[in-house]
Design a protein around this motif. Structure first.
Motif, PDB file in Angstrom:
ATOM      1  N   GLN A 176      -0.242  -4.092  -7.292  1.00 28.24           N
ATOM      2  CA  GLN A 176       1.179  -4.208  -7.629  1.00 28.24           C
ATOM      3  C   GLN A 176       1.961  -4.510  -6.378  1.00 28.24           C
ATOM      4  O   GLN A 176       1.926  -3.753  -5.398  1.00 28.24           O
ATOM      5  CB  GLN A 176       1.706  -2.912  -8.260  1.00 28.24           C
ATOM      6  CG  GLN A 176       3.174  -3.012  -8.653  1.00 28.24           C
ATOM      7  CD  GLN A 176       3.703  -1.727  -9.255  1.00 28.24           C
ATOM      8  OE1 GLN A 176       3.153  -0.654  -9.064  1.00 28.24           O
ATOM      9  NE2 GLN A 176       4.774  -1.836 -10.028  1.00 28.24           N
ATOM     10  N   ASP A 177       2.679  -5.618  -6.400  1.00 28.22           N
ATOM     11  CA  ASP A 177       3.514  -6.042  -5.283  1.00 28.22           C
ATOM     12  C   ASP A 177       4.926  -6.255  -5.791  1.00 28.22           C
ATOM     13  O   ASP A 177       5.125  -6.685  -6.929  1.00 28.22           O
ATOM     14  CB  ASP A 177       2.966  -7.335  -4.681  1.00 28.22           C
ATOM     15  CG  ASP A 177       1.532  -7.176  -4.213  1.00 28.22           C
ATOM     16  OD1 ASP A 177       0.616  -7.764  -4.824  1.00 28.22           O
ATOM     17  OD2 ASP A 177       1.330  -6.434  -3.242  1.00 28.22           O
ATOM     18  N   PRO A 178       5.929  -5.976  -4.950  1.00 29.44           N
ATOM     19  CA  PRO A 178       7.333  -6.104  -5.390  1.00 29.44           C
ATOM     20  C   PRO A 178       7.626  -7.485  -5.956  1.00 29.44           C
ATOM     21  O   PRO A 178       7.299  -8.505  -5.347  1.00 29.44           O
ATOM     22  CB  PRO A 178       8.107  -5.847  -4.093  1.00 29.44           C
ATOM     23  CG  PRO A 178       7.202  -5.007  -3.271  1.00 29.44           C
ATOM     24  CD  PRO A 178       5.814  -5.497  -3.572  1.00 29.44           C
ATOM     25  N   GLY A 179       8.237  -7.502  -7.135  1.00 27.82           N
ATOM     26  CA  GLY A 179       8.641  -8.758  -7.753  1.00 27.82           C
ATOM     27  C   GLY A 179       7.519  -9.564  -8.378  1.00 27.82           C
ATOM     28  O   GLY A 179       7.755 -10.651  -8.911  1.00 27.82           O
TER      29      GLY A 179
ATOM     30  N   SER B  66      -0.598  -3.239  -0.371  1.00 24.42           N
ATOM     31  CA  SER B  66      -0.187  -3.219  -1.765  1.00 24.42           C
ATOM     32  C   SER B  66      -0.397  -1.820  -2.324  1.00 24.42           C
ATOM     33  O   SER B  66      -0.907  -0.924  -1.646  1.00 24.42           O
ATOM     34  CB  SER B  66      -1.020  -4.236  -2.566  1.00 24.42           C
ATOM     35  OG  SER B  66      -0.527  -4.378  -3.880  1.00 24.42           O
TER      36      SER B  66
ATOM     37  N   ARG C 242      -1.826   3.744  -2.346  1.00 26.10           N
ATOM     38  CA  ARG C 242      -0.925   2.928  -1.515  1.00 26.10           C
ATOM     39  C   ARG C 242      -1.657   2.577  -0.233  1.00 26.10           C
ATOM     40  O   ARG C 242      -1.984   3.460   0.558  1.00 26.10           O
ATOM     41  CB  ARG C 242       0.363   3.682  -1.225  1.00 26.10           C
ATOM     42  CG  ARG C 242       1.409   2.851  -0.502  1.00 26.10           C
ATOM     43  CD  ARG C 242       2.736   3.614  -0.384  1.00 26.10           C
ATOM     44  NE  ARG C 242       3.325   3.886  -1.689  1.00 26.10           N
ATOM     45  CZ  ARG C 242       4.120   3.053  -2.346  1.00 26.10           C
ATOM     46  NH1 ARG C 242       4.419   1.873  -1.804  1.00 26.10           N
ATOM     47  NH2 ARG C 242       4.636   3.406  -3.505  1.00 26.10           N
TER      48      ARG C 242
ATOM     49  N   ASP D 160      15.635  -8.772 -13.662  1.00 22.05           N
ATOM     50  CA  ASP D 160      15.007  -7.908 -12.662  1.00 22.05           C
ATOM     51  C   ASP D 160      15.500  -6.472 -12.819  1.00 22.05           C
ATOM     52  O   ASP D 160      14.774  -5.525 -12.542  1.00 22.05           O
ATOM     53  CB  ASP D 160      15.340  -8.395 -11.250  1.00 22.05           C
ATOM     54  CG  ASP D 160      14.670  -9.717 -10.934  1.00 22.05           C
ATOM     55  OD1 ASP D 160      15.189 -10.457 -10.067  1.00 22.05           O
ATOM     56  OD2 ASP D 160      13.617 -10.019 -11.541  1.00 22.05           O
ATOM     57  N   GLN D 161      16.763  -6.338 -13.242  1.00 14.71           N
ATOM     58  CA  GLN D 161      17.361  -5.005 -13.336  1.00 14.71           C
ATOM     59  C   GLN D 161      18.333  -4.972 -14.511  1.00 14.71           C
ATOM     60  O   GLN D 161      19.017  -5.958 -14.785  1.00 14.71           O
ATOM     61  CB  GLN D 161      18.094  -4.656 -12.038  1.00 14.71           C
ATOM     62  CG  GLN D 161      18.663  -3.248 -11.999  1.00 14.71           C
ATOM     63  CD  GLN D 161      19.114  -2.850 -10.605  1.00 14.71           C
ATOM     64  OE1 GLN D 161      18.362  -2.949  -9.641  1.00 14.71           O
ATOM     65  NE2 GLN D 161      20.360  -2.411 -10.499  1.00 14.71           N
TER      66      GLN D 161
ATOM     67  N   ASN E  62       6.524   6.361  -7.927  1.00 15.64           N
ATOM     68  CA  ASN E  62       5.285   6.882  -7.324  1.00 15.64           C
ATOM     69  C   ASN E  62       4.286   7.389  -8.367  1.00 15.64           C
ATOM     70  O   ASN E  62       3.520   8.318  -8.100  1.00 15.64           O
ATOM     71  CB  ASN E  62       5.606   7.999  -6.333  1.00 15.64           C
ATOM     72  CG  ASN E  62       6.511   7.525  -5.210  1.00 15.64           C
ATOM     73  OD1 ASN E  62       6.262   6.477  -4.613  1.00 15.64           O
ATOM     74  ND2 ASN E  62       7.578   8.249  -4.956  1.00 15.64           N
TER      75      ASN E  62
ATOM     76  N   LEU F 194      10.775   1.714 -14.017  1.00 20.57           N
ATOM     77  CA  LEU F 194      10.370   0.312 -14.052  1.00 20.57           C
ATOM     78  C   LEU F 194       9.595   0.075 -15.343  1.00 20.57           C
ATOM     79  O   LEU F 194       8.656   0.826 -15.643  1.00 20.57           O
ATOM     80  CB  LEU F 194       9.505   0.007 -12.827  1.00 20.57           C
ATOM     81  CG  LEU F 194       9.066  -1.435 -12.565  1.00 20.57           C
ATOM     82  CD1 LEU F 194      10.269  -2.362 -12.439  1.00 20.57           C
ATOM     83  CD2 LEU F 194       8.224  -1.498 -11.292  1.00 20.57           C
TER      84      LEU F 194
ATOM     85  N   LYS G 208       6.692  -9.289 -14.746  1.00 23.13           N
ATOM     86  CA  LYS G 208       7.019  -8.862 -13.392  1.00 23.13           C
ATOM     87  C   LYS G 208       7.732  -7.517 -13.338  1.00 23.13           C
ATOM     88  O   LYS G 208       7.894  -6.944 -12.266  1.00 23.13           O
ATOM     89  CB  LYS G 208       7.875  -9.929 -12.696  1.00 23.13           C
ATOM     90  CG  LYS G 208       7.129 -11.242 -12.510  1.00 23.13           C
ATOM     91  CD  LYS G 208       7.912 -12.189 -11.622  1.00 23.13           C
ATOM     92  CE  LYS G 208       7.299 -13.568 -11.532  1.00 23.13           C
ATOM     93  NZ  LYS G 208       5.866 -13.614 -11.440  1.00 23.13           N
TER      94      LYS G 208
ATOM     95  N   MET H 299      13.628  -3.217 -13.768  1.00 21.58           N
ATOM     96  CA  MET H 299      14.088  -1.894 -13.352  1.00 21.58           C
ATOM     97  C   MET H 299      15.268  -1.487 -14.225  1.00 21.58           C
ATOM     98  O   MET H 299      16.269  -2.222 -14.301  1.00 21.58           O
ATOM     99  CB  MET H 299      14.499  -1.903 -11.890  1.00 21.58           C
ATOM    100  CG  MET H 299      15.012  -0.557 -11.386  1.00 21.58           C
ATOM    101  SD  MET H 299      13.770   0.731 -11.421  1.00 21.58           S
ATOM    102  CE  MET H 299      12.716   0.171 -10.097  1.00 21.58           C
TER     103      MET H 299
END
Lengths: 116, 116
Positions: A37-40, A87, A112, B9-10, B41, B88, B108, B111
């Motif tokens: 999982q990576d941002p965006g 990641s 993480r 995205d949000q 987390n 998310l 993707k 949020m």
């Protein structure tokens, strides 16, 4: 039942080092998956397994290897870590990925990984 | 290959107001669609799925989703948002490979922020 567990929770590596992430499930599921999982970018499938002794490539397999020696465990290896592999890694499992199955997956808490 | 898109995205909503998180899909054949939620987390948790039948699917924590074949959409909804719904959210679609086994392809993520 513990469900899906992942070891370790956090890890910092230097470029070129190797490591193995362990995923274990106690639900007797046949099918297991590794995602990053990576941002965006959402979750992207790295490798998966449809049973003990089997593995298959997902969307982003390069730089990773996997093994499924026991039904309950699915290992993800990085032979020579690169910063691009920084990641959060998630493992998942299901018993419903065969023909007609819905593939509702159960996820672990994640690892993480930071590669410097 | 099957795919899903989450165009936002949000999403911001005030507590007590209805919420909608959008998802559109592109599949060949009948879609198997999912919503998952990820709290900070943590790993992903299954919310609900559509396989066949009633277009309105009810899931965990008061969430529901409406399947719309003509608009190729599967929007997640809740009549009254809670601050604790802030998380998310991922839409996913089942994809079947040449081997006959299935995987999930995720969007993707969106949020959701619920303000008091």
């Amino acid at each position: 039942n513990a469900g899906v567990t992942q070891t370790p929770k956090f890890r910092v590596l230097k470029t070129g080092q190797s490591m193995t992430l362990l995923c274990a499930q106690d639900m007797n599921h046949e099918y297991m998956y590794w995602y990053r999982q990576d941002p965006g970018m959402g979750l992207r499938l790295i490798h998966y397994s449809v049973g003990e002794g089997t593995t298959a490539k997902g969307e982003v397999p390069d730089g990773y290897n996997v093994s499924r020696l026991k039904k309950q465990n699915f290992l993800l290896g990085l032979e020579s870590a690169a910063p691009s592999q920084t990641s959060v890694y998630f493992c998942a499992s299901t018993d419903r990925a065969g023909s007609g199955g819905s593939n509702e997956q159960f996820f672990g808490p994640g690892t993480r990984l930071t590669v410097l | 290959a099957q795919s899903v898109a989450q165009p936002e995205d949000q999403v911001n909503v005030a507590e007590g107001n209805p919420l909608t998180v959008k998802c559109t899909y592109s599949v060949s054949g009948n879609p198997y669609l999912f919503w998952y939620v990820q709290y900070p987390n943590r790993g992903l948790q299954f919310l609900l799925k559509y396989i066949t039948g009633d277009n309105l699917v009810k899931g965990s924590y008061g969430f529901e989703a409406e399947f719309n074949k003509s608009q190729t959409s599967f929007h997640l909804k809740k009549p009254s948002a809670l601050v604790s719904d802030s998380a998310l959210y991922f839409c996913a679609v089942r994809d079947i490979g040449a081997s006959g086994y299935s995987t999930l392809t995720f969007g993707k993520g969106t949020m959701l922020l619920v303000s008091p």
